[in-house]
Design an enzyme around this catalytic site. Structure first.
Site, PDB file in Angstrom:
ATOM      1  N   ASP B  93       0.865  -1.178   0.000  1.00 27.32           N
ATOM      2  CA  ASP B  93       0.000   0.000   0.000  1.00 27.32           C
ATOM      3  C   ASP B  93       0.906   1.235   0.000  1.00 27.32           C
ATOM      4  O   ASP B  93       2.124   1.129   0.101  1.00 27.32           O
ATOM      5  CB  ASP B  93      -0.957  -0.017   1.179  1.00 27.32           C
ATOM      6  CG  ASP B  93      -0.242   0.192   2.485  1.00 27.32           C
ATOM      7  OD1 ASP B  93       0.989   0.353   2.471  1.00 27.32           O
ATOM      8  OD2 ASP B  93      -0.888   0.171   3.537  1.00 27.32           O
ATOM      9  N   ASP B 274      -7.511  -7.470   1.066  1.00 21.66           N
ATOM     10  CA  ASP B 274      -6.526  -7.638   2.140  1.00 21.66           C
ATOM     11  C   ASP B 274      -7.229  -7.286   3.437  1.00 21.66           C
ATOM     12  O   ASP B 274      -8.116  -6.426   3.462  1.00 21.66           O
ATOM     13  CB  ASP B 274      -5.328  -6.698   1.966  1.00 21.66           C
ATOM     14  CG  ASP B 274      -5.664  -5.277   2.394  1.00 21.66           C
ATOM     15  OD1 ASP B 274      -6.419  -4.614   1.657  1.00 21.66           O
ATOM     16  OD2 ASP B 274      -5.217  -4.845   3.469  1.00 21.66           O
TER      17      ASP B 274
END
Lengths: 382, 382
Positions: B93, B274
């Site tokens: 990320d 996720d």
């Protein structure tokens, strides 16, 4: 598989002994290191990792298990082996040491000891008979007599009282163990060991050893050491005590120790060891390697791409960089505790394996000198 | 192995999509669950356990890694894959979400965000360009644009500002990523995904999606959900957003979710997920099974000799009794966290595998109805 408990002394090399204990649950090669599975788990390790590392036997704590989940519950669940998914031999201590070091509000008498649980404050009593009964319920392969452990330094009088009480308790444990065997609660091939106490007093140690030997137990432990005395005092006491013990019975030095302690103790005739050092150190990022202790918190590992220990056969010590282990330890990641504990147990078992090989080949003294130099002198972290 | 990043949509079944992402480091079967390895470790799991459980790709956090051990250091150590011993694809990320949820003293502007580390208070700046540069240093296979995450509920004005800023940052990330590719710092086959923001406002979501699509990125994430809104609001927003995204690109629903969330989201066209739920729950003794959630702290498991989940293929769910898991969790043993986290990741991957099979066979709706009933109605713990 045999239904007997038997010890064979295969070879001696100076004071060092190579042997084998045969139990219904498997063979224990001695000198043996027994990882500590306090509450039915060797902390942060899977049992297959223990096995692959060369572990023949693990230790579990009567004190912890009697409080949680309880011995009767473990028995209802099929015993400790099934509970913790470990098929090999298990040794249980009697709880005496933990009562002294962990429990609160102890009341000690010749009858036994009453104490408060450190978990929930509930009151429990441990007598020699109950200690044996609990260990039969757990189903361990080797059980220890209840003894009185005193803190060092202790007065001569305190030491003498503890020795006499421990000897009396050994007799009562033996009687209870025989009764449990008659009733089928202790199975053939299970064994009861006695514990020699006596602090650092040579005469008391000798008297305790001689008295225990007359009970003809399956093995003898040397207790009350590694509790704060110097290494030399421990080794001297071990040496004089071991001399009084029969050659044909295994000798278990309780709660020992560092890699150097193990080498020195094997040289003085000890066969079995248990210690939390490899796992406790592992949880704090302190690793044992063939090149000495490595403090993985140390910043000098931050960019070290090398493995923890190229001389190890453990994946934890070979497959990961010191930089990654440093990062995991600094970050408090569980994987750091898992990997370093694993590497440490593997190192300890590799150390025992090397000792057994050196004794077998009659080169223990030379091996010990070279290994101690390697462990103590190079790459040692502060 | 290919040097390209490619997505193939293999089949649709209602809104559910079966696909495959090919990367130079391996194939990602979609719908895919990506375990979260925040600080370069999926907490309490070995990478071989992740792989055996059916994990194709793991996520790591730019925010955590830029602070410790630092992106430049990871690059010097050969990149994140080598560092954490994971050979398969890794997604990172951009740090935007963690800056908002973890860091202190944030200063946000169109340029970027300056913040204090939650670890040591040191000051750091994250711009779209720096977020891309860090992810190139880490060497992840899929990187995310820097975006502005806002907490819900938010005002219309706050949401609009965040959307506009995130879109501007997407353009800057794309330009920087191209520059890094030209310089060889991003390798062929690495991909940059955009993130659709817009809170719960349908118009803003549509506008954000449309604008991002014109950038022709390799994939599109739907961010800013699973932050406290109702499940229905999340699913509605997902559905309307997914409709605006091109069928030929993977869609990643960030930070989601529970097993039911995953099923509902796959039904609405999401391909990648996720979430920390399986590992975080695992550390707290909360297990996911094919018969629903199981709180292993619950006393009713204390003497349950059955396995955690007979329908699982994971050793952690099959080889140990619930009684033992209960004991480990109650005792705070690391092995409890290890086993339940492992079982949970395995369950999540088995769930994804079942979804992929159901889509392939055109029976997703029926499978989803039956599975949701099984997960929600039986053996559910309070």
């Amino acid at each position: 598989m045999t239904e007997c408990f038997a010890f064979a002394l295969l070879k001696t090399d100076g004071g060092a002994r190579l042997g084998e204990i045969v139990t219904p649950r498997g063979r224990i090669r001695t000198p043996a290191f027994m990882p500590v599975g306090t509450a039915a788990s060797v902390k942060a390790l899977y049992t297959d990792q223990l096995e692959a590392a060369g572990t023949d036997i693990v230790l579990a704590n009567t004190y912890h298990l009697m409080l949680r989940p309880g011995a009767e519950r473990v028995a209802r669940l099929g015993g400790l082996h099934r509970f913790m998914c470990w098929k090999g031999p298990i040794i249980t201590d009697s709880g005496g040491f933990q009562v002294m070091s962990l429990a609160r509000l102890r009341t000690l008498s010749d009858t036994g000891v009453t104490f408060q649980s450190h978990i929930d404050g509930s009151t429990h009593t441990l007598t020699p008979e109950r200690a044996v009964a609990i260990q039969c319920l757990l189903g361990s392969d080797i059980q220890m007599q209840l003894d009185e452990c005193i803190a060092l330094p202790a007065t001569a009088q305190e030491t003498r009282v503890a020795v006499d009480r421990s000897l009396a308790w050994a007799e009562r444990c033996k009687a209870e163990f025989a009764r449990q065997q008659d009733q089928g609660a202790a199975r053939p091939g299970q064994a009861l060991f006695g514990i020699v106490q006596g602090g650092l007093d040579p005469d008391l140690r000798r008297r305790a050893a001689d008295a225990l030997v007359t009970l003809d137990l399956k093995g003898y432990a040397i207790g009350g050491l590694a509790v704060g005395e110097t290494q030399q005092a421990m080794l001297d006491t071990l040496e004089l005590t071991a001399r009084r013990l029969p050659a044909g019975k295994p000798r278990y030095l309780m709660g020992v120790g560092t890699p150097i302690d193990l080498i020195e103790s094997v040289a003085r005739g000890a066969d079995m060891f248990d210690c939390v050092i490899p796992t406790r150190s592992g949880r704090h990022g302190l690793a044992f390697t063939w090149a000495g202790k490595v403090n993985l918190k140390n910043a000098r590992h931050a960019e070290d791409q090398g493995p923890l220990d190229p001389a190890s056969t453990c994946p934890a010590a070979l497959d990961y960089s010191r930089a990654y282990l440093h990062h995991l330890v600094k970050s408090g990641e569980l994987l750091g505790a898992m990997l370093v504990s694993w590497a440490n147990i593997a190192f300890y078992q590799q150390l025992m394996d090397a000792m057994r090989a050196a004794i077998a080949e009659g080169r223990f003294a030379a091996w010990a000198a070279a290994t101690k130099a390697g462990l103590g002198d190079t790459r040692r972290d502060p």
